[in-house]
Design a protein around this motif. Structure first.
Motif, PDB file in Angstrom:
ATOM      1  N   VAL A 171       0.858  -1.186   0.000  1.00 11.78           N
ATOM      2  CA  VAL A 171       0.000   0.000   0.000  1.00 11.78           C
ATOM      3  C   VAL A 171       0.892   1.233   0.000  1.00 11.78           C
ATOM      4  N   SER A 172       0.415   2.280  -0.652  1.00 13.87           N
ATOM      5  CA  SER A 172       1.188   3.523  -0.670  1.00 13.87           C
ATOM      6  C   SER A 172       1.098   4.197   0.687  1.00 13.87           C
ATOM      7  N   THR A 173       2.206   4.802   1.108  1.00 14.55           N
ATOM      8  CA  THR A 173       2.240   5.483   2.398  1.00 14.55           C
ATOM      9  C   THR A 173       2.469   6.975   2.224  1.00 14.55           C
ATOM     10  N   PRO A 203      -3.804   7.492  -2.932  1.00 18.88           N
ATOM     11  CA  PRO A 203      -3.578   6.249  -2.196  1.00 18.88           C
ATOM     12  C   PRO A 203      -3.780   5.045  -3.124  1.00 18.88           C
ATOM     13  N   LEU A 204      -2.793   4.151  -3.166  1.00 21.20           N
ATOM     14  CA  LEU A 204      -2.815   3.026  -4.093  1.00 21.20           C
ATOM     15  C   LEU A 204      -2.523   1.706  -3.396  1.00 21.20           C
ATOM     16  N   VAL A 205      -2.982   0.617  -4.032  1.00 19.61           N
ATOM     17  CA  VAL A 205      -2.616  -0.738  -3.645  1.00 19.61           C
ATOM     18  C   VAL A 205      -1.895  -1.331  -4.854  1.00 19.61           C
ATOM     19  N   CYS A 211      -1.714  -1.992 -10.220  1.00 25.32           N
ATOM     20  CA  CYS A 211      -1.772  -0.960  -9.196  1.00 25.32           C
ATOM     21  C   CYS A 211      -3.157  -0.319  -9.301  1.00 25.32           C
ATOM     22  N   PRO A 242      -6.341   2.184  -7.333  1.00 26.83           N
ATOM     23  CA  PRO A 242      -6.653   3.125  -6.263  1.00 26.83           C
ATOM     24  C   PRO A 242      -7.273   2.379  -5.082  1.00 26.83           C
ATOM     25  N   ARG A 243      -6.956   2.820  -3.883  1.00 27.34           N
ATOM     26  CA  ARG A 243      -7.479   2.137  -2.685  1.00 27.34           C
ATOM     27  C   ARG A 243      -8.997   2.084  -2.649  1.00 27.34           C
ATOM     28  N   ASP A 244      -9.670   3.084  -3.200  1.00 27.58           N
ATOM     29  CA  ASP A 244     -11.131   3.065  -3.157  1.00 27.58           C
ATOM     30  C   ASP A 244     -11.722   1.993  -4.073  1.00 27.58           C
ATOM     31  N   LEU A 264     -10.400  -1.093  -4.075  1.00 28.68           N
ATOM     32  CA  LEU A 264     -10.022  -2.350  -3.446  1.00 28.68           C
ATOM     33  C   LEU A 264     -11.224  -3.246  -3.125  1.00 28.68           C
TER      34      LEU A 264
END
Length: 76
Positions: free
Chosen positions: A22-24, A29-31, A54, A56-58, A60
Motif C-alpha cells: 500500500v502507498s504510504t 492512495p494506491l494498492v 496498481c 486506487p485504494r477506493d 479495493l
C-alpha cells in the motif's frame, strides 16, 4: 515520492512471489500487487518485474469481490 509498505507476500513458485503493498505517501492512495523474481537478481534478492497491477485504494473492495468470485468459480 510515494513509498510502498509491503503488507503481504504470496509465493507464486520457486522463483517468484507476489508482493502486495500500500502507498504510504503521495497524492493518490494506491494498492500495488507486483510479481518479484529471483531470476537474474543479485545475491538472490527478488527484483520487481513489470507483471502486476496498481489500483486506487477506493477500488479495493471491488477487486476483492472479483477475486472472491474467481475463487468460487475455481472451486466448482
Amino acid at each position: 515520492m510515494t513509498d510502498l509498505r509491503i503488507v503481504a507476500i504470496v509465493r507464486k513458485n520457486n522463483l517468484e512471489e507476489v508482493r502486495v503493498s500500500v502507498s504510504t505517501g503521495g497524492r493518490y492512495p494506491l494498492v500495488d500487487m507486483r510479481v518479484f523474481s529471483t531470476t537474474g537478481a543479485k545475491r538472490g534478492e527478488p527484483a520487481a518485474t513489470r507483471a502486476g497491477i496498481c489500483v486506487p485504494r477506493d477500488q479495493l473492495p471491488a477487486l476483492i469481490e472479483a477475486l472472491q468470485a474467481a475463487e468460487r468459480e475455481a472451486s466448482r
